[in-house]
Design an enzyme around this catalytic site. Structure first.
Site, PDB file in Angstrom:
ATOM      1  N   ASN A  86       0.843  -1.189   0.000  1.00  0.00           N
ATOM      2  CA  ASN A  86       0.000   0.000   0.000  1.00  0.00           C
ATOM      3  C   ASN A  86       0.878   1.238   0.000  1.00  0.00           C
ATOM      4  O   ASN A  86       1.887   1.298   0.706  1.00  0.00           O
ATOM      5  CB  ASN A  86      -0.911  -0.008   1.240  1.00  0.00           C
ATOM      6  CG  ASN A  86      -1.878  -1.175   1.213  1.00  0.00           C
ATOM      7  OD1 ASN A  86      -2.426  -1.506   0.167  1.00  0.00           O
ATOM      8  ND2 ASN A  86      -2.081  -1.817   2.360  1.00  0.00           N
ATOM      9  N   HIS A  99       6.706  -1.854   2.979  1.00  0.00           N
ATOM     10  CA  HIS A  99       6.481  -3.250   3.374  1.00  0.00           C
ATOM     11  C   HIS A  99       5.607  -3.923   2.342  1.00  0.00           C
ATOM     12  O   HIS A  99       4.700  -3.322   1.784  1.00  0.00           O
ATOM     13  CB  HIS A  99       5.863  -3.356   4.769  1.00  0.00           C
ATOM     14  CG  HIS A  99       4.611  -2.554   4.968  1.00  0.00           C
ATOM     15  ND1 HIS A  99       4.635  -1.193   5.184  1.00  0.00           N
ATOM     16  CD2 HIS A  99       3.303  -2.910   4.975  1.00  0.00           C
ATOM     17  CE1 HIS A  99       3.394  -0.750   5.319  1.00  0.00           C
ATOM     18  NE2 HIS A  99       2.562  -1.769   5.188  1.00  0.00           N
ATOM     19  N   HIS A 101       3.042  -7.011   1.875  1.00  0.00           N
ATOM     20  CA  HIS A 101       2.203  -8.018   2.523  1.00  0.00           C
ATOM     21  C   HIS A 101       2.239  -9.276   1.660  1.00  0.00           C
ATOM     22  O   HIS A 101       1.983  -9.204   0.443  1.00  0.00           O
ATOM     23  CB  HIS A 101       0.741  -7.559   2.578  1.00  0.00           C
ATOM     24  CG  HIS A 101       0.479  -6.337   3.398  1.00  0.00           C
ATOM     25  ND1 HIS A 101      -0.051  -6.388   4.662  1.00  0.00           N
ATOM     26  CD2 HIS A 101       0.644  -5.018   3.116  1.00  0.00           C
ATOM     27  CE1 HIS A 101      -0.214  -5.156   5.130  1.00  0.00           C
ATOM     28  NE2 HIS A 101       0.197  -4.308   4.208  1.00  0.00           N
TER      29      HIS A 101
HETATM   30  P1  AMP Z   1      -0.383  -1.072   5.909  1.00  0.00           P
HETATM   31  O1  AMP Z   1      -1.785  -0.805   6.398  1.00  0.00           O
HETATM   32  O2  AMP Z   1      -0.278  -1.524   4.506  1.00  0.00           O
HETATM   33  O3  AMP Z   1       0.531   0.098   6.244  1.00  0.00           O
HETATM   34  O4  AMP Z   1       0.109  -2.310   6.762  1.00  0.00           O
HETATM   35  C1  AMP Z   1       0.618  -2.228   8.058  1.00  0.00           C
HETATM   36  C2  AMP Z   1       0.479  -3.585   8.651  1.00  0.00           C
HETATM   37  O5  AMP Z   1       1.292  -3.646   9.803  1.00  0.00           O
HETATM   38  C3  AMP Z   1      -0.941  -3.935   9.120  1.00  0.00           C
HETATM   39  O6  AMP Z   1      -1.381  -5.112   8.432  1.00  0.00           O
HETATM   40  C4  AMP Z   1      -0.790  -4.148  10.610  1.00  0.00           C
HETATM   41  O7  AMP Z   1      -1.603  -5.191  11.110  1.00  0.00           O
HETATM   42  C5  AMP Z   1       0.684  -4.482  10.741  1.00  0.00           C
HETATM   43  N1  AMP Z   1       1.274  -4.177  12.025  1.00  0.00           N
HETATM   44  C6  AMP Z   1       1.143  -3.046  12.758  1.00  0.00           C
HETATM   45  N2  AMP Z   1       1.865  -3.119  13.874  1.00  0.00           N
HETATM   46  C7  AMP Z   1       2.477  -4.333  13.863  1.00  0.00           C
HETATM   47  C8  AMP Z   1       3.366  -5.013  14.757  1.00  0.00           C
HETATM   48  N3  AMP Z   1       3.787  -4.453  15.884  1.00  0.00           N
HETATM   49  N4  AMP Z   1       3.780  -6.254  14.418  1.00  0.00           N
HETATM   50  C9  AMP Z   1       3.368  -6.830  13.274  1.00  0.00           C
HETATM   51  N5  AMP Z   1       2.547  -6.242  12.382  1.00  0.00           N
HETATM   52  C10 AMP Z   1       2.095  -5.007  12.679  1.00  0.00           C
END
Ligand code: AMP
Ligand code: ZN
Length: 113
Positions: A86, A99, A101
């Site tokens: 994203n 990142h 997914h």
């Molecule tokens: P985005 O919304 O594409 O920025 O994705 C961020 C992702 O990070 C989401 O799917 C969250 O669930 C994940 N996330 C947030 N904090 C953590 C954490 N501490 N450990 C693992 N995943 C996380």
């Protein structure tokens, strides 16, 4: 820098590691949206695809090479899976550190929401 994923990559904040090397860290998403939901990040901070350039673009190829390995080790390579990133607010990027997914282990809808 106050960045959640920089802190996860350097071990300041705990995570469930799936893979690590000098350049890349991969860990399980804290709110999994599929039976397999792994996040793959560069250790060096890049905000999003918008900040990929001539100097740092080799990390993208490396991330996808690692992704192929993880897909095999997670047992989703043959059935199929999705890799998505994203970019910015309209796409729902909540963490401003690049990142990818990796989602798998169930049937995925297209187009995504
Ligand atoms: P985005 O919304 O594409 O920025 O994705 C961020 C992702 O990070 C989401 O799917 C969250 O669930 C994940 N996330 C947030 N904090 C953590 C954490 N501490 N450990 C693992 N995943 C996380
Ligand atoms: Zn960062």
């Amino acid at each position: 820098m106050d960045c959640l994923f920089c802190k996860i990559a350097n071990g300041e904040i705990p995570s469930t590691k799936v893979y690590e090397d000098d350049l890349v860290y991969a860990f399980r998403d804290i709110e999994p949206q599929a039976p397999v939901h792994v996040l793959i990040i560069p250790k060096k901070h890049i905000t999003s695809v918008n900040d990929i350039n001539h100097e740092n673009c080799s990390i993208v190829g490396h991330i996808f090479k690692v992704a192929a390995q993880i897909a095999k080790s997670e047992g989703i390579a043959e059935d199929g899976y999705r890799i998505v990133t994203n970019i910015g607010d309209l796409a729902g990027q909540t963490v401003k550190h690049l990142h990818y997914h990796m989602l798998g282990g169930r049937s995925l809808q297209w187009p995504p929401g």
